[in-house]
Design a protein around this motif. Structure first.
Motif, PDB file in Angstrom:
ATOM      1  N   UNK A  63      35.052  15.187  17.265  1.00 36.54           N
ATOM      2  CA  UNK A  63      35.173  14.206  16.180  1.00 36.54           C
ATOM      3  C   UNK A  63      33.808  13.871  15.604  1.00 36.54           C
ATOM      4  N   UNK A  64      32.805  13.740  16.466  1.00 40.19           N
ATOM      5  CA  UNK A  64      31.463  13.407  16.010  1.00 40.19           C
ATOM      6  C   UNK A  64      30.872  14.543  15.190  1.00 40.19           C
ATOM      7  N   UNK A  76      29.773  14.591  11.210  1.00 40.40           N
ATOM      8  CA  UNK A  76      28.489  14.978  10.622  1.00 40.40           C
ATOM      9  C   UNK A  76      28.673  15.912   9.433  1.00 40.40           C
ATOM     10  N   UNK A  77      29.767  16.687   9.447  1.00 37.92           N
ATOM     11  CA  UNK A  77      29.991  17.660   8.374  1.00 37.92           C
ATOM     12  C   UNK A  77      30.750  17.071   7.184  1.00 37.92           C
ATOM     13  N   UNK A  78      31.577  16.038   7.426  1.00 40.91           N
ATOM     14  CA  UNK A  78      32.381  15.498   6.324  1.00 40.91           C
ATOM     15  C   UNK A  78      31.638  14.368   5.618  1.00 40.91           C
ATOM     16  N   UNK A 102      34.966  23.639  12.233  1.00 41.63           N
ATOM     17  CA  UNK A 102      35.140  24.345  10.965  1.00 41.63           C
ATOM     18  C   UNK A 102      36.449  23.991  10.294  1.00 41.63           C
ATOM     19  N   UNK A 103      37.525  23.894  11.086  1.00 41.26           N
ATOM     20  CA  UNK A 103      38.833  23.527  10.528  1.00 41.26           C
ATOM     21  C   UNK A 103      38.810  22.109   9.978  1.00 41.26           C
ATOM     22  N   UNK A 104      38.164  21.191  10.692  1.00 38.68           N
ATOM     23  CA  UNK A 104      38.071  19.809  10.220  1.00 38.68           C
ATOM     24  C   UNK A 104      37.326  19.716   8.898  1.00 38.68           C
ATOM     25  N   UNK A 107      36.762   8.542  11.931  1.00 40.85           N
ATOM     26  CA  UNK A 107      37.408   9.803  11.521  1.00 40.85           C
ATOM     27  C   UNK A 107      38.918   9.633  11.336  1.00 40.85           C
ATOM     28  N   UNK A 108      39.660   8.996  12.274  1.00 41.07           N
ATOM     29  CA  UNK A 108      41.078   8.745  11.999  1.00 41.07           C
ATOM     30  C   UNK A 108      41.291   7.862  10.771  1.00 41.07           C
ATOM     31  N   UNK A 109      40.398   6.891  10.571  1.00 39.68           N
ATOM     32  CA  UNK A 109      40.498   6.025   9.385  1.00 39.68           C
ATOM     33  C   UNK A 109      40.297   6.835   8.115  1.00 39.68           C
ATOM     34  N   UNK A 110      39.362   7.779   8.169  1.00 40.06           N
ATOM     35  CA  UNK A 110      39.138   8.655   7.021  1.00 40.06           C
ATOM     36  C   UNK A 110      40.395   9.466   6.699  1.00 40.06           C
ATOM     37  N   UNK A 111      41.055   9.952   7.730  1.00 34.41           N
ATOM     38  CA  UNK A 111      42.272  10.741   7.527  1.00 34.41           C
ATOM     39  C   UNK A 111      43.340   9.905   6.820  1.00 34.41           C
TER      40      UNK A 111
END
Length: 450
Positions: free
Chosen positions: A25-26, A30-32, A261-263, A182-186
């Motif tokens: 998740x971390x 960093x990538x999103x 990569x998928x995330x 990250x879940x909040x972003x989703x």
């Protein structure tokens, strides 16, 4: 600091480890960052939509995943900061300068990235308050904002938030933050996507993004896609080297690389299904460059039912994305300072934040049209962005492919890949990735033009 000190000196931050889920998740966090929500939509718009997106996916697989795995493996093997990972993983002393470059680059990036992160915080607050939509000239509104002194305040706010997270450490700070964000972003992504694709006229935007027209692709499109695949995964920034040093030995780096990569890809995909249906629905060209997010989209939200709410959610989403990357970038120099100067985490964070704030002021002021801070046709902000993104990061990425592909004797064991997959990975690192990274460097630096 000599090699003996490298081998004997274990710092408190190296005694911390990510959990398996927390690490993934971390790393996704960093990538999103702003790249996929801000840069990806407008470069996709400039280069033909769906065909460019498919090209981006191909580049993510060809160049992104092999280099991503290499960075993580070097970091876990070295168990040091980004500056010492190469040496501690078995590289000669000549690799120390390469490692140091991986610390300097994210440090310089933070001097301007925190400014843009501050913009997102400002726009989130002003969108929810309704003040963002009090007028109709969003271009003048944005220009007036960035040319004033409020960006300095918001830059400091972004620094303090990021520093407050990093100061808590790996498990209690960075990992816990990403497990929440990250879940909040989703959730925010899905809410905004549903709103976007149900707008009147959104079908045209969906078609632009999902139905490829390969006649729109050019050689430049391929290089832009390569560059974005490289940068969207936070490669060459020292982040994954640093995070790799916190990864447990039992963690499968191959599986983690695929998940990261998928995330990154899913985030970019949903971002496209937010931006393009919205812009096409309100007759906004999708190729408006960086102004798309801060000028064009507010105009769309102002005309949308419940636009204040959805605009606010969008800029909260943007702010969250900016902060997840900011936290990752900040951990790189903090880890180095703790290792090199033997500072405690709190001291390292506080000193680095003060330095970043001071060094960021010229970039802020250069956007206010201070003539002394504009030279060669670029503002100070643009120059720092150009030097780091277009020169330092490709050089760092190229060095990683050379180290892992040709020099590193421990690559097979550190990667954790089966014999067959290791041969594929090594082939990509030796013969494909270096060539493509070098082409990205030539294009982004302006040497190779079309």
């Amino acid at each position: 600091m000599d090699d003996q000190k490298f081998s004997n000196y274990e710092l408190s931050q190296k005694q911390e480890r990510f959990s398996s889920a927390g690490f993934i998740l971390t790393a996704i966090g960093s990538s999103v960052g702003l790249g996929n929500m801000w840069k990806f939509p407008y470069i996709t718009g400039e280069h033909g939509g769906a065909a460019f997106f498919l090209l981006f996916i191909l580049c993510l697989i060809i160049i992104g995943l092999p280099v991503l795995l290499a960075e993580l493996a070097i970091g876990r093997s070295g168990r040091g900061s980004a500056a010492t990972s190469f040496v501690r993983a078995g590289g000669g002393r000549g690799w120390k300068s390469v490692g140091l470059l991986q610390v300097i680059a994210p440090f310089l990036i933070l001097t301007f990235y925190m400014i843009v992160a501050g913009w997102t915080l400002h726009y989130a607050v002003f969108s929810f308050s309704g003040k963002l939509y009090s007028g109709e000239d969003f271009s003048s509104q944005f220009s007036g904002f960035i040319s004033g002194y409020w960006p300095v305040v918001w830059q400091l706010v972004a620094l303090l938030i990021s520093g407050g997270i990093v100061i808590l450490g790996i498990a209690k700070g960075i990992e816990k933050f990403n497990k929440l964000i990250i879940p909040s972003l989703v959730v925010l992504l899905l809410i905004l996507m549903i709103r976007a694709v149900t707008l009147p006229g959104a079908d045209e935007g969906v078609s632009f993004f999902l139905k490829p027209d390969f006649s729109q692709l050019t050689a430049e499109s391929a290089l832009v896609a390569l560059g974005h695949a490289f940068f969207s995964l936070s490669l060459g920034m020292g982040i994954l080297l640093t995070y790799g040093s916190y990864v447990r030995k039992e963690q499968s780096l191959g599986t983690a690389s695929l998940a990261i990569g998928a995330g990154d890809l899913i985030y970019a995909f949903i971002a496209g299904l937010i931006i393009f249906p919205t812009t096409f629905s309100f007759g906004i060209a999708p190729d408006q460059g960086p102004s798309l997010v801060f000028i064009a989209l507010p105009a769309a939200f102002s005309a949308m039912p419940l636009g204040t709410l959805f605009g606010g959610l969008f800029f909260v989403l943007l702010a969250f994305a900016a902060l997840t990357s900011a936290v990752s970038l900040l951990e790189v120099p903090v880890s180095y300072a703790m290792e090199r100067f033997r500072w405690g985490r709190s001291k390292a964070v506080c000193i680095i934040i003060v330095i970043l704030f001071v060094l960021g002021i010229p970039s802020v002021l250069s956007l206010g049209h201070v003539s002394a801070l504009t030279f060669g046709g670029k503002s100070f902000f643009d120059w720092v962005d150009f030097i780091t993104s277009n020169l330092m990061l490709p050089i760092g990425g190229f060095a990683i492919t050379v180290f892992a592909g040709y020099y590193w004797k421990g690559a097979a064991e550190a990667s954790g890949l089966s014999a067959g997959w290791f041969r594929v990975w090594l082939f990509m690192l030796r013969y494909v990735a270096p060539v493509l990274v070098f082409l990205v460097f030539l294009h982004s630096s302006g040497i190779l033009q079309f």
